[in-house]
Design a protein around this motif. Structure first.
Motif, PDB file in Angstrom:
ATOM      1  N   GLY A   3      45.338  51.121  41.889  1.00 38.30           N
ATOM      2  CA  GLY A   3      45.031  49.850  41.241  1.00 38.30           C
ATOM      3  C   GLY A   3      45.697  48.681  41.952  1.00 38.30           C
ATOM      4  O   GLY A   3      45.167  47.565  41.977  1.00 38.30           O
ATOM      5  N   VAL A   4      46.873  48.917  42.546  1.00 39.88           N
ATOM      6  CA  VAL A   4      47.556  47.867  43.289  1.00 39.88           C
ATOM      7  C   VAL A   4      46.717  47.432  44.486  1.00 39.88           C
ATOM      8  O   VAL A   4      46.624  46.245  44.806  1.00 39.88           O
ATOM      9  CB  VAL A   4      48.951  48.343  43.740  1.00 39.88           C
ATOM     10  CG1 VAL A   4      49.602  47.320  44.663  1.00 39.88           C
ATOM     11  CG2 VAL A   4      49.840  48.604  42.530  1.00 39.88           C
ATOM     12  N   ASP A   5      46.074  48.379  45.141  1.00 43.85           N
ATOM     13  CA  ASP A   5      45.233  48.051  46.290  1.00 43.85           C
ATOM     14  C   ASP A   5      44.021  47.224  45.859  1.00 43.85           C
ATOM     15  O   ASP A   5      43.574  46.331  46.590  1.00 43.85           O
ATOM     16  CB  ASP A   5      44.785  49.341  46.975  1.00 43.85           C
ATOM     17  CG  ASP A   5      45.963  50.193  47.403  1.00 43.85           C
ATOM     18  OD1 ASP A   5      46.415  50.061  48.539  1.00 43.85           O
ATOM     19  OD2 ASP A   5      46.445  50.999  46.574  1.00 43.85           O
ATOM     20  N   ILE A   6      43.499  47.514  44.671  1.00 37.69           N
ATOM     21  CA  ILE A   6      42.395  46.704  44.136  1.00 37.69           C
ATOM     22  C   ILE A   6      42.874  45.272  43.896  1.00 37.69           C
ATOM     23  O   ILE A   6      42.166  44.303  44.221  1.00 37.69           O
ATOM     24  CB  ILE A   6      41.857  47.331  42.837  1.00 37.69           C
ATOM     25  CG1 ILE A   6      41.353  48.751  43.094  1.00 37.69           C
ATOM     26  CG2 ILE A   6      40.744  46.474  42.241  1.00 37.69           C
ATOM     27  CD1 ILE A   6      40.969  49.505  41.828  1.00 37.69           C
ATOM     28  N   PHE A   7      44.070  45.139  43.340  1.00 34.15           N
ATOM     29  CA  PHE A   7      44.642  43.800  43.132  1.00 34.15           C
ATOM     30  C   PHE A   7      44.754  43.039  44.453  1.00 34.15           C
ATOM     31  O   PHE A   7      44.496  41.839  44.515  1.00 34.15           O
ATOM     32  CB  PHE A   7      46.033  43.905  42.496  1.00 34.15           C
ATOM     33  CG  PHE A   7      46.017  43.970  40.997  1.00 34.15           C
ATOM     34  CD1 PHE A   7      45.386  42.993  40.250  1.00 34.15           C
ATOM     35  CD2 PHE A   7      46.651  45.004  40.329  1.00 34.15           C
ATOM     36  CE1 PHE A   7      45.385  43.042  38.870  1.00 34.15           C
ATOM     37  CE2 PHE A   7      46.649  45.067  38.944  1.00 34.15           C
ATOM     38  CZ  PHE A   7      46.018  44.080  38.216  1.00 34.15           C
ATOM     39  N   PHE A   8      45.156  43.724  45.501  1.00 32.11           N
ATOM     40  CA  PHE A   8      45.294  43.062  46.800  1.00 32.11           C
ATOM     41  C   PHE A   8      43.958  42.483  47.261  1.00 32.11           C
ATOM     42  O   PHE A   8      43.886  41.356  47.753  1.00 32.11           O
ATOM     43  CB  PHE A   8      45.831  44.042  47.843  1.00 32.11           C
ATOM     44  CG  PHE A   8      47.295  44.357  47.707  1.00 32.11           C
ATOM     45  CD1 PHE A   8      48.142  43.531  46.989  1.00 32.11           C
ATOM     46  CD2 PHE A   8      47.841  45.472  48.306  1.00 32.11           C
ATOM     47  CE1 PHE A   8      49.499  43.808  46.864  1.00 32.11           C
ATOM     48  CE2 PHE A   8      49.189  45.769  48.206  1.00 32.11           C
ATOM     49  CZ  PHE A   8      50.016  44.935  47.485  1.00 32.11           C
ATOM     50  N   VAL A   9      42.898  43.260  47.119  1.00 30.90           N
ATOM     51  CA  VAL A   9      41.578  42.781  47.538  1.00 30.90           C
ATOM     52  C   VAL A   9      41.147  41.577  46.703  1.00 30.90           C
ATOM     53  O   VAL A   9      40.665  40.569  47.239  1.00 30.90           O
ATOM     54  CB  VAL A   9      40.532  43.911  47.428  1.00 30.90           C
ATOM     55  CG1 VAL A   9      39.127  43.383  47.753  1.00 30.90           C
ATOM     56  CG2 VAL A   9      40.881  45.058  48.360  1.00 30.90           C
ATOM     57  N   ILE A  10      41.339  41.675  45.388  1.00 30.06           N
ATOM     58  CA  ILE A  10      40.963  40.550  44.512  1.00 30.06           C
ATOM     59  C   ILE A  10      41.745  39.298  44.895  1.00 30.06           C
ATOM     60  O   ILE A  10      41.183  38.201  44.993  1.00 30.06           O
ATOM     61  CB  ILE A  10      41.219  40.919  43.037  1.00 30.06           C
ATOM     62  CG1 ILE A  10      40.313  42.074  42.599  1.00 30.06           C
ATOM     63  CG2 ILE A  10      40.985  39.710  42.136  1.00 30.06           C
ATOM     64  CD1 ILE A  10      40.636  42.612  41.213  1.00 30.06           C
ATOM     65  N   SER A  11      43.044  39.443  45.107  1.00 24.54           N
ATOM     66  CA  SER A  11      43.873  38.290  45.465  1.00 24.54           C
ATOM     67  C   SER A  11      43.412  37.674  46.776  1.00 24.54           C
ATOM     68  O   SER A  11      43.304  36.438  46.903  1.00 24.54           O
ATOM     69  CB  SER A  11      45.341  38.707  45.568  1.00 24.54           C
ATOM     70  OG  SER A  11      45.852  39.093  44.310  1.00 24.54           O
ATOM     71  N   GLY A  12      43.158  38.511  47.768  1.00 26.35           N
ATOM     72  CA  GLY A  12      42.696  37.990  49.043  1.00 26.35           C
ATOM     73  C   GLY A  12      41.395  37.236  48.925  1.00 26.35           C
ATOM     74  O   GLY A  12      41.209  36.175  49.544  1.00 26.35           O
ATOM     75  N   TYR A  13      40.484  37.759  48.113  1.00 23.68           N
ATOM     76  CA  TYR A  13      39.179  37.126  47.929  1.00 23.68           C
ATOM     77  C   TYR A  13      39.315  35.777  47.213  1.00 23.68           C
ATOM     78  O   TYR A  13      38.777  34.760  47.667  1.00 23.68           O
ATOM     79  CB  TYR A  13      38.281  38.061  47.125  1.00 23.68           C
ATOM     80  CG  TYR A  13      36.974  37.430  46.677  1.00 23.68           C
ATOM     81  CD1 TYR A  13      35.957  37.174  47.587  1.00 23.68           C
ATOM     82  CD2 TYR A  13      36.771  37.088  45.349  1.00 23.68           C
ATOM     83  CE1 TYR A  13      34.760  36.595  47.178  1.00 23.68           C
ATOM     84  CE2 TYR A  13      35.591  36.508  44.925  1.00 23.68           C
ATOM     85  CZ  TYR A  13      34.589  36.267  45.845  1.00 23.68           C
ATOM     86  OH  TYR A  13      33.414  35.685  45.442  1.00 23.68           O
ATOM     87  N   LEU A  14      40.025  35.762  46.101  1.00 29.70           N
ATOM     88  CA  LEU A  14      40.118  34.534  45.308  1.00 29.70           C
ATOM     89  C   LEU A  14      40.930  33.461  46.020  1.00 29.70           C
ATOM     90  O   LEU A  14      40.538  32.285  46.057  1.00 29.70           O
ATOM     91  CB  LEU A  14      40.735  34.847  43.945  1.00 29.70           C
ATOM     92  CG  LEU A  14      39.885  35.727  43.022  1.00 29.70           C
ATOM     93  CD1 LEU A  14      40.635  36.005  41.725  1.00 29.70           C
ATOM     94  CD2 LEU A  14      38.539  35.074  42.720  1.00 29.70           C
ATOM     95  N   ILE A  15      42.064  33.819  46.594  1.00 24.46           N
ATOM     96  CA  ILE A  15      42.913  32.826  47.259  1.00 24.46           C
ATOM     97  C   ILE A  15      42.196  32.247  48.469  1.00 24.46           C
ATOM     98  O   ILE A  15      42.241  31.035  48.723  1.00 24.46           O
ATOM     99  CB  ILE A  15      44.259  33.454  47.660  1.00 24.46           C
ATOM    100  CG1 ILE A  15      45.059  33.808  46.415  1.00 24.46           C
ATOM    101  CG2 ILE A  15      45.043  32.501  48.548  1.00 24.46           C
ATOM    102  CD1 ILE A  15      45.300  32.652  45.468  1.00 24.46           C
ATOM    103  N   THR A  16      41.536  33.102  49.235  1.00 25.30           N
ATOM    104  CA  THR A  16      40.810  32.592  50.399  1.00 25.30           C
ATOM    105  C   THR A  16      39.683  31.667  49.977  1.00 25.30           C
ATOM    106  O   THR A  16      39.449  30.625  50.610  1.00 25.30           O
ATOM    107  CB  THR A  16      40.263  33.758  51.239  1.00 25.30           C
ATOM    108  OG1 THR A  16      41.344  34.623  51.602  1.00 25.30           O
ATOM    109  CG2 THR A  16      39.594  33.241  52.505  1.00 25.30           C
ATOM    110  N   GLY A  17      38.997  32.017  48.891  1.00 22.57           N
ATOM    111  CA  GLY A  17      37.940  31.132  48.393  1.00 22.57           C
ATOM    112  C   GLY A  17      38.477  29.766  48.010  1.00 22.57           C
ATOM    113  O   GLY A  17      37.874  28.725  48.333  1.00 22.57           O
TER     114      GLY A  17
END
Length: 675
Positions: free
Chosen positions: A55-69
């Motif tokens: 689940g931590v790895d999923i959080f990393f992907v979400i964070s990368g997507y939202l912050i980059t956006g």
């Protein structure tokens, strides 16, 4: 000071069109729920979701997507402000984190022993500075099972915050590169993945904790934001570029379905004994990318991820992640004997309550304040106070709760050196021409003290001893966690040595219970558990060793397990309470019959190997468990064990007489235990 990027500062030769506004996506909050729930369940009940930690790895992907956006929209509109970005991040992250850390600090003072309280202070300081991942990389070789550290989970926040420090500057600095910017970021992602994969086997801590080895998970989410940010919206969300297929096997539903399969498979089939992250992390990371790329219009996004209760859990996912582990850790620390499934369910429920209260009354009001810089400044100052307070605690300037004298006496035992030799490999003991070769791990090597004493007390004895050992070395590669190549070589060298003339006898001993049942958790050793599938090839390796030694005329002994019980570890004898005096000793013994039942699945196999090859079993339980019980302390209230797996040096010297006949000239026919 704000880094305001003007038109002249960022405009490339051909100006990029402004990205459409990324509308709120409830399915992304639902994906947050998919991320946090398995983590919580895994920490409370690991067997239910073996791969819940991804689940931590999923959080990393979400964070990368939202912050980059967020960053790309600001850059496209020429409104990039580094100070504003960090101000918003502080309002988002600091309130819940500060609340949790202060609460844990106060409660920790009540129930933690002095060294535990010092460690808590160190973790508060590192957590407040968002470098706990680096601290753990330097200081420890464990994450999974580190139940005694209530803030160990903040390592992931360290990785994210280090990403937040570098990523905005990287995007701003490369903005003029146009399309080459994406190529550069893609290359950085590939290099990070390479660093992760190349280190996961030999340097697992580096792969797990360092931001360089985790960056690819966040940057893949960022690259997904790049893929969507310049395409006109359709269907209520930003779409993928036209050059990416959208129909059939590549349609929204197909991507979402494949992403869901990858996540479900990760939760079900990955486990914490795998080399992770490494290649295995591709499953949850790619699964997350696919689900986000499918957008809110896919069936899974609409019918599953966008459900109200999923969205609610996603909204409180951050404080839920913060609260659940400290509560589980402290509940276990207070008294591991009462750390029952019912208690864990109650702790998880309390985590949800605290998460909602934190979100509703602390996080949302501060996050929604229009006075971003003022609020962020106050939060930053408060976090600095937390960091200083943690450091002062670590340096014992803030004293821990005093402990009674009887508790201090018990705890002194675990400050002793471990009883096994300081260096693995081959250790010669005694001067006798005939040699007894001991082959095994640290639980066998600890007996070198007794062997040395006995041989010195019998200077005319014709035998000496050689210990061939390595910590954690098991009779099969799949069991050995670390440096299995060194373990394999040790066994090869020991077998070759056993063929030489001076070797008269061979003793084989491992922590059979731990290796063959997979239970290396000191909180649960001695429980009745079935053998792992790897037990068959491991025991077959032992059989071949015994057969080879016996065929060459060597006398062979098999050392059984010493008593194992979680209550034998000195720290585990200490029960805590918020009431005075705060700490008391519980030295409950173990039942010999219970241990025999727990050991029976592998004992029956070892007995058969011994019988088939005229070998002898050495039974520590016969000597250490008089009158049907295995004590944890001596009559003088001295702990017998250094930890849950190893005896103390003084007790080895005085009491493990069952090893004596192996090295004494008169010992061949007087072994304790039996065949």
């Amino acid at each position: 000071m704000s880094i305001a990027v003007t038109t002249d500062a960022i405009a490339p030769a051909k100006e990029k069109p402004a990205a459409p506004h990324l509308d709120y996506r409830p399915d992304v909050d639902g994906l947050r729920a998919i991320a946090v729930l398995p983590v919580v369940i895994f920490h409370a009940f690991p067997a239910l979701i073996p791969g819940g930690f991804v689940g931590v790895d999923i959080f990393f992907v979400i964070s990368g997507y939202l912050i980059t956006g967020i960053l790309l929209r600001a850059l496209n509109k020429q409104q990039f402000s580094l100070l504003g970005f960090y101000g918003r991040r502080i309002k988002r992250i600091f309130p819940a984190l500060i609340t949790m850390m202060i609460t844990v600090f106060l409660f920790g003072w009540l129930v933690l022993l002095p060294d535990e309280f010092e460690q808590l202070g160190k973790h508060i300081a590192a957590g407040a500075a968002f470098v706990l991942n680096l601290s753990l990389f330097i200081d420890t070789n464990l994450y999974f099972g580190a139940i005694e550290a209530p803030l160990v989970h903040l390592w992931s926040l360290g990785v994210e915050e280090q990403f937040y420090l570098v990523w905005p500057l990287l995007l701003w600095a490369t903005w003029r590169l146009g399309r080459w910017q994406v190529a550069l970021l893609g290359a950085i992602t590939v290099v990070s993945f390479y660093l992760n994969v190349s280190a996961v086997h030999e340097e697992p801590l580096q792969s797990f904790y360092l931001p360089t080895a985790r960056l690819w998970e966040l940057s893949l989410g960022g690259l997904l934001a790049f893929a969507t940010q310049n395409k006109a919206a359709h269907g209520g969300h930003e779409s993928l570029p036209s050059w990416i297929p959208h129909k059939g096997l590549f349609g929204d539903n197909a991507r979402a379905n494949l992403g869901a399969v990858l996540l479900i498979g990760s939760f079900a089939f990955l486990h914490n004994k795998m080399e992770f992250p490494g290649w295995w992390a591709l499953a949850p990371v790619i699964g997350s990318v696919l689900l986000i790329s499918a957008g809110p219009g896919s069936f899974i996004s609409r019918r599953v991820l966008s459900q109200r209760w999923m969205v609610f859990v996603g909204l409180i996912s951050y404080p839920l992640y913060l609260w659940h582990w400290p509560l589980l850790s402290l509940a276990h620390t207070i008294d591991w004997r009462d750390y029952t499934p019912a208690l864990r369910v109650g702790v998880v429920a309390l985590s949800f309550v605290l998460a909602w209260l934190t979100y509703r009354y602390i996080e949302r009001p501060l996050r929604g304040s229009p006075k971003t810089l003022k609020v962020a400044s106050g939060l930053f100052a408060t976090m600095a106070v937390c960091a200083v307070g943690g450091w002062l605690t670590y340096k014992t300037q803030i004293p821990a709760r005093p402990i009674p004298a009887d508790v201090a006496k018990i705890l002194a035992a675990e400050n002793e050196d471990f009883p096994y030799p300081k260096e693995p490999g081959f250790l010669n003991v005694g001067t006798g021409a005939k040699k007894v070769l001991f082959i095994g791990d640290s639980t066998l090597a600890q007996y070198h003290w007794r062997v040395d004493k006995v041989l010195k007390e019998h200077p005319g004895n014709s035998r000496g001893a050689i210990f061939a050992w390595r910590p954690g070395c098991a009779p099969h590669d799949e069991i050995t966690r670390v440096a299995h190549a060194k373990c394999r070589q040790l066994l090869v060298d020991a077998i070759a040595m056993a063929k030489t003339a001076p070797i008269e006898s061979v003793v084989i001993g491992f922590s059979w219970y731990s290796y063959l049942t997979g239970n290396r958790d000191s909180d649960h050793v001695g429980e009745v558990r079935p053998l792992l599938p790897v037990a068959d090839p491991a025991l077959e390796n032992v059989r071949r060793m015994v057969e080879g030694f016996a065929a060459s005329g060597k006398k062979v002994y098999i050392m059984q397990n010493a008593p194992l019980n979680p209550g034998f570890a000195p720290r585990q004898m200490v029960q805590r309470t918020i009431f005075a005096p705060g700490f008391r000793v519980n030295s409950e013994p173990a039942s010999k019959q219970h241990l025999l039942t727990a050991y029976e699945p592998f004992l029956v196999r070892l007995r058969q190997i011994a019988k088939d090859n005229n070998a002898t079993l050495i039974d520590p339980l016969g000597g250490l468990c008089p009158e049907g019980v295995c004590p944890s302390i001596t009559k003088n209230d001295e702990p017998i064990y250094r930890d849950a797996f190893h005896l103390r040096k003084f007790y080895i010297l005085e009491s493990v007489s069952y090893i004596d006949p192996v090295v004494l000239d008169t010992g061949h026919d007087s072994m304790p235990g039996g065949r």
